[in-house]
Enzyme design. Structure first.
Site, PDB file in Angstrom:
ATOM      1  N   LYS A 277      19.845   3.063 -81.323  1.00 49.91           N
ATOM      2  CA  LYS A 277      20.209   2.041 -81.881  1.00 49.91           C
ATOM      3  C   LYS A 277      19.368   1.524 -82.859  1.00 49.91           C
ATOM      4  O   LYS A 277      17.988   2.044 -83.173  1.00 49.91           O
ATOM      5  CB  LYS A 277      20.490   1.442 -80.509  1.00 49.91           C
ATOM      6  N   ARG A 351      30.519   3.575 -70.717  1.00 53.26           N
ATOM      7  CA  ARG A 351      31.723   3.870 -70.095  1.00 53.26           C
ATOM      8  C   ARG A 351      31.821   5.131 -69.032  1.00 53.26           C
ATOM      9  O   ARG A 351      32.450   6.662 -68.663  1.00 53.26           O
ATOM     10  CB  ARG A 351      32.661   4.491 -70.883  1.00 53.26           C
TER      11      ARG A 351
HETATM   12  N1  BES Z   1      24.987  -1.401 -73.007  1.00 54.26           N
HETATM   13  C1  BES Z   1      25.281  -0.891 -74.254  1.00 54.26           C
HETATM   14  C2  BES Z   1      26.574  -2.607 -75.317  1.00 54.26           C
HETATM   15  C3  BES Z   1      25.300  -3.423 -75.022  1.00 54.26           C
HETATM   16  C4  BES Z   1      24.704  -3.831 -76.913  1.00 54.26           C
HETATM   17  C5  BES Z   1      25.192  -4.684 -74.128  1.00 54.26           C
HETATM   18  C6  BES Z   1      23.983  -5.461 -76.608  1.00 54.26           C
HETATM   19  C7  BES Z   1      24.746  -6.115 -74.796  1.00 54.26           C
HETATM   20  C8  BES Z   1      24.303  -5.926 -76.289  1.00 54.26           C
HETATM   21  C9  BES Z   1      26.438   0.141 -75.131  1.00 54.26           C
HETATM   22  O1  BES Z   1      25.835   1.439 -73.962  1.00 54.26           O
HETATM   23  C10 BES Z   1      26.877  -0.131 -76.054  1.00 54.26           C
HETATM   24  O2  BES Z   1      25.677   0.574 -77.108  1.00 54.26           O
HETATM   25  N2  BES Z   1      27.999  -0.275 -76.574  1.00 54.26           N
HETATM   26  C11 BES Z   1      28.434   0.290 -78.242  1.00 54.26           C
HETATM   27  C12 BES Z   1      29.657   1.517 -77.872  1.00 54.26           C
HETATM   28  C13 BES Z   1      29.933   0.858 -79.287  1.00 54.26           C
HETATM   29  C14 BES Z   1      29.238   2.607 -79.476  1.00 54.26           C
HETATM   30  C15 BES Z   1      31.904   1.593 -78.816  1.00 54.26           C
HETATM   31  C16 BES Z   1      28.163  -0.750 -78.576  1.00 54.26           C
HETATM   32  O3  BES Z   1      28.557  -2.303 -78.169  1.00 54.26           O
HETATM   33  O4  BES Z   1      27.933  -1.117 -79.999  1.00 54.26           O
HETATM   34 MN    MN Z   2      25.156   2.126 -75.603  1.00 54.82          MN
END
Ligand code: BES
Ligand code: MN
Ligand code: ZN
Length: 494
Positions: A277, A351
């Site tokens: 990230k 997931r």
């Molecule tokens: N924990 C995150 C989701 C999230 C992101 C919650 C920002 C709250 C704020 C999750 O694990 C994630 O990183 N999801 C990705 C999925 C994507 C790679 C398909 C996302 O939402 O960017």
């Molecule tokens: Mn994630």
């Protein structure tokens, strides 16, 4: 903060501050009128001068008399003849907030006499208790010096008519149990990733188990290997922290009643892994275990409430880290269900840990399974911070969850789960990919989970937008503990 229910003659009150609701057209209710009389008409005089704005939540502080009500805080319930839920909440919060700045050790009394839309006294009492506890919540266990509040009310007395006292005491006890569950979820959520590790979550479950005599089991990596939880183990392999699968059981129902299973995402820190990230706000990924925290908070609430229902909490927990051992984009893993997954993005880890937990829970022969997860950023884009996203193909579950969310002021909004969205998860190399592209990201994430939930009735709550607040006032919200507790309480009554 202590709560009590009082039936004292409103004209003969002794307290630091009494909060008096003012209804539409500057009208006082029965108790307010009695207090006014005991103070020689001081309230009605102030109201006649028009000093209290009619907007719900406007306040006006009057000084009463020592040995009676030392202070009187007038709170406007709004200009409408029937008070809306929203006005009632705003007025309650504003009244408690203002009273909290003027009266500390002394008892704070709140008079109950307004009728709110179609909500009963129990609902009003619960709103008051939760609002007071929300105002009193501090997270300062990691500060070397506690911040000193100039005033902090130690107790809140709720004034009700004598015939309602017994029921009101029960309601206040139940609302306190709920607030305790919300606070537990907030505390766990607010803890940083270096403190709130998977082992810490396991210990929190164990101590909850000791306090309420619940069965707690923590599965270690070896046991996950024996169960062939290839997806959960894949996420965990990049971290030095050992993964845990926490199982906590509350049995308030009969032995033959099928349980409701709550599955909570317990990523104690989500760096994104090799699909790392960006740096800004990455600290907020300590909240990626808020689903897990809501499971523990809900179980704490229902155990203290002694609900007549069986509930199993299941928490897959690990960190999502980049390392020489971490999963890489393109890796293919075999989940406990036997289905294979091509990991195209290591940041779609929630997931992966949930799918194995969802297969694991089949053994409980559940009446229903609800998973709760900070699953997607796309969910925040779709719904913002007010509603959690709810996905289910069961109209019954959808109805029950929506109703509980409305009742508890912890709303969720139903999202689609049509088969057409499943297409996005196609992989040329495995049974499915773990991401489906940017379009409808919250929906395709739910579709991924749905492939592991064929054995029971299931709903998924994406709480990415509701589990915490960002910005300078950042902090865990304790949601959706109220929704889940309301949902279980309603089911326990059937
Ligand atoms: N924990 C995150 C989701 C999230 C992101 C919650 C920002 C709250 C704020 C999750 O694990 C994630 O990183 N999801 C990705 C999925 C994507 C790679 C398909 C996302 O939402 O960017
Ligand atoms: Mn994630
Ligand atoms: Zn995550």
């Amino acid at each position: 903060m202590r709560f009590s229910v009082k039936t004292a003659d409103p004209g003969a009150l002794r307290c630091g501050c009494v909060i008096v609701p003012v209804l539409a057209k500057a009208r006082l209710g029965e108790a307010g009128t009695a207090i006014d009389k005991s103070l020689g008409g001081a309230i009605s005089k102030a109201l006649a001068r028009g000093d209290l704005a009619s907007k719900a939540g406007s306040t006006l502080l009057l000084y009463g008399e020592e040995r009676k009500a030392a202070r009187v805080l007038l709170v406007s319930m709004g200009a409408d003849a029937t008070i809306s839920e929203k006005s009632f909440r705003e007025a309650t919060l504003a009244g408690l907030r203002h009273a909290g700045t003027v009266s500390s050790a002394e008892v704070l009394s709140v008079v109950h006499e307004a009728s709110v839309e179609n909500r009963d006294l129990a609902w009003q009492l619960r709103v008051q208790v939760l609002a007071a506890r929300q105002g009193a919540y501090r997270f300062e266990s990691l500060k070397s010096k506690k911040e000193k509040d100039p005033v902090r009310p130690a107790s809140l007395a709720l004034l009700v008519a004598r015939e309602h006292a017994a029921a009101a005491r029960k309601t206040v006890a139940q609302a306190t149990a709920l607030a305790n569950g919300v606070d537990l979820a907030k505390d766990l959520g607010n803890l940083p990733g270096n403190v709130c590790t998977p082992a810490h979550l396991a210990n929190a479950a164990r101590s909850l188990g000791r306090e309420f005599r619940l069965k707690v089991q923590v599965l270690e990596r070896k046991q996950m290997q024996a169960l062939k939880m290839g997806a959960l183990l894949a996420v965990a392999q990049g971290s030095d922290e050992a993964p845990k699968l926490i199982v906590i059981q509350y049995n308030g129902g009969t032995a033959k009643q099928a349980p409701v299973v709550l599955v909570g995402k317990g990523i104690t820190f989500d760096t994104g892994g090799i699909s790392i990230k960006p740096a800004p706000e990455m600290d907020e990924m300590k909240y990626d275990m808020c689903g897990a925290a809501s499971v523990l908070g809900t179980i704490r609430a229902i155990a203290e409430m002694k609900l007549a229902i069986n509930v199993v909490g299941v928490i897959p927990s690990c960190e999502n880290m980049p390392s020489g051992r971490a999963i890489k984009p393109g890796d293919i893993v075999t989940s406990m269900s036997g289905q294979t997954v091509e990991i195209l993005n290591t940041d779609a880890e929630g997931r992966l840990i949930l799918c194995d937990a969802l297969t694991y829970v089949e053994r409980f022969k559940p009446a229903a399974v609800i998973d709760i997860a900070t699953l997607t950023g796309a969910c925040v884009i779709a719904l913002g911070h007010h509603n959690s996203a709810m996905f289910t193909s069961s109209d019954t579950l959808a109805g029950q969850l929506s109703a509980a969310g409305r009742e508890m002021a912890d709303p969720c909004w139903r999202m689609p789960l049509d088969d057409e969205y499943q297409e996005a998860l196609k992989s040329p190399f495995a049974d499915m990919a773990n991401v489906g592209g940017r379009a409808g990201g919250a929906v395709t994430a739910a579709c991924f989970l749905s492939r592991f939930t064929k054995a029971y009735e299931w709903a998924h709550l994406d709480i990415a937008g509701t589990a915490w607040r960002s910005g300078t006032n950042k902090g865990s919200s304790g949601r959706p503990v109220p929704l889940l507790t309301g949902f279980l309480a309603a089911r326990a009554q059937r």
